[in-house]
Design an enzyme around this catalytic site. Structure first.
Site, PDB file in Angstrom:
ATOM      1  N   ALA A 155      48.624  33.983  42.312  1.00 32.68           N
ATOM      2  CA  ALA A 155      49.158  32.776  41.681  1.00 32.68           C
ATOM      3  C   ALA A 155      49.025  32.884  40.170  1.00 32.68           C
ATOM      4  O   ALA A 155      48.244  33.685  39.652  1.00 32.68           O
ATOM      5  CB  ALA A 155      48.384  31.548  42.174  1.00 32.68           C
TER       6      ALA A 155
ATOM      7  N   HIS B 114      44.223  42.485  38.972  1.00 31.36           N
ATOM      8  CA  HIS B 114      42.960  42.054  38.394  1.00 31.36           C
ATOM      9  C   HIS B 114      41.969  43.211  38.284  1.00 31.36           C
ATOM     10  O   HIS B 114      41.276  43.344  37.282  1.00 31.36           O
ATOM     11  CB  HIS B 114      42.351  40.930  39.240  1.00 31.36           C
ATOM     12  CG  HIS B 114      41.132  40.334  38.616  1.00 31.36           C
ATOM     13  ND1 HIS B 114      39.895  40.946  38.653  1.00 31.36           N
ATOM     14  CD2 HIS B 114      40.974  39.189  37.911  1.00 31.36           C
ATOM     15  CE1 HIS B 114      39.021  40.187  37.997  1.00 31.36           C
ATOM     16  NE2 HIS B 114      39.651  39.120  37.547  1.00 31.36           N
TER      17      HIS B 114
END
Lengths: 126, 126
Positions: free
Chosen positions: B74, B12
């Site tokens: 996830a 991210h």
């Protein structure tokens, strides 16, 4: 007095309700490995409950030692600043319970090794 | 033609520059396990390079098969929508290179098990 241990698996949270499924699987595996430990999930945002509520629930159920295990890839701003503030506030609410914040799961050697194994598996399987 | 494999460890990203350290450690471990695979890091935001640039670099260096391994806890909105679009755009730029997107590392059984072991270790060490 008996020490009653508990873990909060604390994740960032996301809008997608399926996002929490891996945390639920980690909870199941942890309970299978340590069935005398209470385990709750908690989230920084988007999902319920927040960290404070999970800690309050565990203390209400008798926990005297709680470890907050961040389900984050790495230590970053949230874990260095916001979460320690929340943990400190929880300590003030519950002086009879010891509450610690662990390093993010992604900082653990065993987790890094499992991630590298998974990446290798992704490359080699075809 | 020889297949030249490569992996993009795609995270991210965060404002804290130390946040990428665990990804660097996973890269080192992956290279130690599979020294014939090129491994680059890439980030969705805050950090450099973006996914497109990492893929373009690997192809320029001869990769013919690239696996994008998301360093996420996830599958969530980014991995279900934004990243597949970026992977599809990269496929169109590089028709001679096969490019696949793997499931998030946190969805892998071995990683979930390592996370549960780490959480148990955090509780038991004191």
């Amino acid at each position: 007095m008996t020490i009653r241990r508990a873990v909060v698996l604390f994740g960032h949270g996301a809008r997608d309700p399926e996002w929490a499924n891996p945390m639920r699987r980690v909870r199941e595996r942890l309970l299978a490995k340590a069935d005398d430990v209470a385990v709750e999930l908690a989230f920084l945002e988007f999902m319920q409950p927040p960290l404070a509520e999970a800690i309050d629930t565990l203390v209400a159920n008798g926990a005297t030692r709680i470890t907050v295990v961040p389900m984050f890839l790495a230590q970053g701003g949230h874990l260095k600043h916001d979460v320690p503030d929340q943990v400190e506030a929880a300590r003030r609410r519950h002086p009879g319970c010891r509450i610690d914040q662990a390093l993010a799961v992604g900082e653990a050697d065993g987790v890094a090794d499992a991630m590298a194994d998974y990446a290798r598996h992704c490359v080699e399987r075809d």
